[in-house]
Design a protein around this motif. Sequence first.
Motif, PDB file in Angstrom:
ATOM      1  N   ASP A 126      39.425   9.352 -10.034  1.00  0.00           N
ATOM      2  CA  ASP A 126      40.150  10.637 -10.718  1.00  0.00           C
ATOM      3  C   ASP A 126      41.179  10.108 -11.530  1.00  0.00           C
ATOM      4  O   ASP A 126      41.589  10.826 -12.539  1.00  0.00           O
ATOM      5  CB  ASP A 126      40.567  11.662  -9.919  1.00  0.00           C
ATOM      6  N   ALA A 127      41.703   8.831 -11.186  1.00  0.00           N
ATOM      7  CA  ALA A 127      42.795   8.356 -12.038  1.00  0.00           C
ATOM      8  C   ALA A 127      42.282   7.929 -13.673  1.00  0.00           C
ATOM      9  O   ALA A 127      41.307   7.610 -13.544  1.00  0.00           O
ATOM     10  CB  ALA A 127      43.173   7.001 -11.351  1.00  0.00           C
ATOM     11  N   PRO A 128      43.469   8.147 -14.362  1.00  0.00           N
ATOM     12  CA  PRO A 128      43.070   7.735 -15.549  1.00  0.00           C
ATOM     13  C   PRO A 128      42.915   6.120 -15.819  1.00  0.00           C
ATOM     14  O   PRO A 128      43.558   5.608 -14.964  1.00  0.00           O
ATOM     15  CB  PRO A 128      44.301   8.205 -16.337  1.00  0.00           C
ATOM     16  N   PRO A 129      42.225   5.655 -16.779  1.00  0.00           N
ATOM     17  CA  PRO A 129      41.945   4.159 -16.808  1.00  0.00           C
ATOM     18  C   PRO A 129      43.398   3.561 -17.219  1.00  0.00           C
ATOM     19  O   PRO A 129      44.085   4.125 -17.901  1.00  0.00           O
ATOM     20  CB  PRO A 129      41.118   4.230 -17.816  1.00  0.00           C
ATOM     21  N   ALA A 189      40.563   9.294  -5.531  1.00  0.00           N
ATOM     22  CA  ALA A 189      41.657   9.177  -6.263  1.00  0.00           C
ATOM     23  C   ALA A 189      41.660   7.902  -7.434  1.00  0.00           C
ATOM     24  O   ALA A 189      41.887   8.105  -8.286  1.00  0.00           O
ATOM     25  CB  ALA A 189      42.951   8.945  -5.411  1.00  0.00           C
ATOM     26  N   ALA A 190      40.878   7.117  -6.800  1.00  0.00           N
ATOM     27  CA  ALA A 190      40.665   6.004  -7.936  1.00  0.00           C
ATOM     28  C   ALA A 190      39.645   6.227  -8.937  1.00  0.00           C
ATOM     29  O   ALA A 190      40.066   5.958 -10.018  1.00  0.00           O
ATOM     30  CB  ALA A 190      40.142   4.638  -7.004  1.00  0.00           C
ATOM     31  N   GLU A 197      40.169   8.985   5.332  1.00  0.00           N
ATOM     32  CA  GLU A 197      41.336   8.254   4.425  1.00  0.00           C
ATOM     33  C   GLU A 197      40.600   7.423   3.283  1.00  0.00           C
ATOM     34  O   GLU A 197      41.112   7.625   2.073  1.00  0.00           O
ATOM     35  CB  GLU A 197      42.269   7.327   5.333  1.00  0.00           C
ATOM     36  N   GLN A 198      39.561   6.784   3.640  1.00  0.00           N
ATOM     37  CA  GLN A 198      39.040   5.893   2.653  1.00  0.00           C
ATOM     38  C   GLN A 198      38.232   6.663   1.277  1.00  0.00           C
ATOM     39  O   GLN A 198      38.230   6.389   0.188  1.00  0.00           O
ATOM     40  CB  GLN A 198      37.995   4.920   3.231  1.00  0.00           C
TER      41      GLN A 198
END
Length: 93
Positions: free
Chosen positions: A68-71, A65-66, A58-59
């Motif tokens: 890969d997320a856009p800035p 995800a963090a 889960e971590q």
Amino acid sequence: MTTKTRSEKLDLRLTPAAKQKLYRAAAHRSVSDFVLESALAQADETLADRQHFGLDAEQWTAFMAALDAPPRRHERMERLLNELSIFDESASS
């Protein structure tokens, strides 16, 4: 212990009791080898949490995800970076 040539020296001061304890602990090898091996093992243990960290599934998913997320936009930072600096030639005129 590696067979690389040792060219660096490290001195330390210790009490007579500490020195005797090291001699007893070294047993059938040199105190230098014992101290070096012990210190390097402790260094590896100390540095391990600075080089590797474990995550459960889960971590790991949240971490990826963090990454890969856009800035996120930071308006104040954008404004600051777009302002002329005292070091810019055009700012001094």
